[in-house]
Design a protein around this motif. Structure first.
Motif, PDB file in Angstrom:
ATOM      1  N   TYR A 112      37.905  26.521  52.197  1.00  0.00           N
ATOM      2  CA  TYR A 112      36.947  26.031  51.209  1.00  0.00           C
ATOM      3  C   TYR A 112      35.720  25.507  51.930  1.00  0.00           C
ATOM      4  CZ  TYR A 112      34.894  23.426  47.368  1.00  0.00           C
ATOM      5  OH  TYR A 112      34.036  22.971  46.411  1.00  0.00           O
TER       6      TYR A 112
ATOM      7  N   ALA B  96      35.830  28.218  47.293  1.00  0.00           N
ATOM      8  CA  ALA B  96      37.060  28.766  47.876  1.00  0.00           C
ATOM      9  C   ALA B  96      36.888  30.243  48.219  1.00  0.00           C
ATOM     10  CB  ALA B  96      38.210  28.588  46.896  1.00  0.00           C
TER      11      ALA B  96
ATOM     12  N   GLU C 149      48.783  35.948  44.626  1.00  0.00           N
ATOM     13  CA  GLU C 149      48.077  35.526  43.418  1.00  0.00           C
ATOM     14  C   GLU C 149      46.956  34.552  43.781  1.00  0.00           C
ATOM     15  OE1 GLU C 149      49.443  33.719  39.175  1.00  0.00           O
ATOM     16  OE2 GLU C 149      50.870  34.940  40.290  1.00  0.00           O
ATOM     17  N   LEU C 150      45.803  34.727  43.136  1.00  0.00           N
ATOM     18  CA  LEU C 150      44.649  33.853  43.341  1.00  0.00           C
ATOM     19  C   LEU C 150      44.460  32.970  42.099  1.00  0.00           C
ATOM     20  CD1 LEU C 150      41.996  36.364  44.743  1.00  0.00           C
ATOM     21  CD2 LEU C 150      43.130  34.529  46.013  1.00  0.00           C
ATOM     22  N   PRO C 151      43.710  31.877  42.230  1.00  0.00           N
ATOM     23  CA  PRO C 151      43.338  31.108  41.031  1.00  0.00           C
ATOM     24  C   PRO C 151      42.615  32.031  40.033  1.00  0.00           C
ATOM     25  CG  PRO C 151      42.777  29.882  42.999  1.00  0.00           C
ATOM     26  CD  PRO C 151      43.199  31.250  43.457  1.00  0.00           C
ATOM     27  N   HIS C 152      42.681  31.698  38.751  1.00  0.00           N
ATOM     28  CA  HIS C 152      42.118  32.555  37.702  1.00  0.00           C
ATOM     29  C   HIS C 152      40.625  32.817  37.857  1.00  0.00           C
ATOM     30  CE1 HIS C 152      45.801  32.855  35.486  1.00  0.00           C
ATOM     31  NE2 HIS C 152      45.975  31.540  35.576  1.00  0.00           N
ATOM     32  N   SER C 153      39.902  31.933  38.505  1.00  0.00           N
ATOM     33  CA  SER C 153      38.452  32.110  38.668  1.00  0.00           C
ATOM     34  C   SER C 153      38.101  33.068  39.801  1.00  0.00           C
ATOM     35  CB  SER C 153      37.785  30.765  38.919  1.00  0.00           C
ATOM     36  OG  SER C 153      38.261  30.215  40.142  1.00  0.00           O
ATOM     37  N   MET C 154      39.089  33.497  40.588  1.00  0.00           N
ATOM     38  CA  MET C 154      38.833  34.357  41.751  1.00  0.00           C
ATOM     39  C   MET C 154      39.393  35.756  41.520  1.00  0.00           C
ATOM     40  SD  MET C 154      39.749  31.624  44.772  1.00  0.00           S
ATOM     41  CE  MET C 154      39.266  32.697  46.126  1.00  0.00           C
ATOM     42  N   ARG C 155      38.823  36.748  42.217  1.00  0.00           N
ATOM     43  CA  ARG C 155      39.280  38.137  42.159  1.00  0.00           C
ATOM     44  C   ARG C 155      39.345  38.714  43.569  1.00  0.00           C
ATOM     45  NH1 ARG C 155      40.570  36.685  37.978  1.00  0.00           N
ATOM     46  NH2 ARG C 155      39.781  37.233  35.938  1.00  0.00           N
TER      47      ARG C 155
ATOM     48  N   ARG D  64      46.686  43.036  41.300  1.00  0.00           N
ATOM     49  CA  ARG D  64      47.085  42.704  42.677  1.00  0.00           C
ATOM     50  C   ARG D  64      47.801  43.851  43.397  1.00  0.00           C
ATOM     51  NH1 ARG D  64      50.643  38.370  43.401  1.00  0.00           N
ATOM     52  NH2 ARG D  64      51.859  39.216  41.706  1.00  0.00           N
TER      53      ARG D  64
END
Length: 78
Positions: free
Chosen positions: A11, A17, A37-43, A63
């Motif tokens: 970060y 992040a 898996e990433l946080p929902h705000s990331m791709r 993924r």
């Protein structure tokens, strides 16, 4: 099976992040794999594929991915 995946995450105040995932297939056949898996705000975005002759960044819809025989893929999570 000869598959290894390594993830680095961090970060920065000015960038937020970020994650880097390196997938390596030492097996002589193509393999199916999944990214962490990433946080929902990331791709995830694929930025390197040594199996392909030309490189181009490609945003992933999910993924799951396939990795070619004896090749490496690098993904960025943003």
């Amino acid at each position: 099976m000869g598959y290894v995946g390594v993830m680095f995450a961090g970060y920065q105040r000015d960038k937020g992040a970020e994650a880097v995932y390196v997938a390596a297939n030492a097996y002589w056949e193509q393999l199916d794999a999944a990214l962490p898996e990433l946080p929902h705000s990331m791709r995830w975005e694929q930025v390197v594929d040594t199996w392909q002759p030309e490189q181009r960044a490609q945003r992933l819809e999910n993924r799951r991915f396939q990795i070619g025989p004896r090749s490496v893929k690098v993904f960025l999570g943003r």
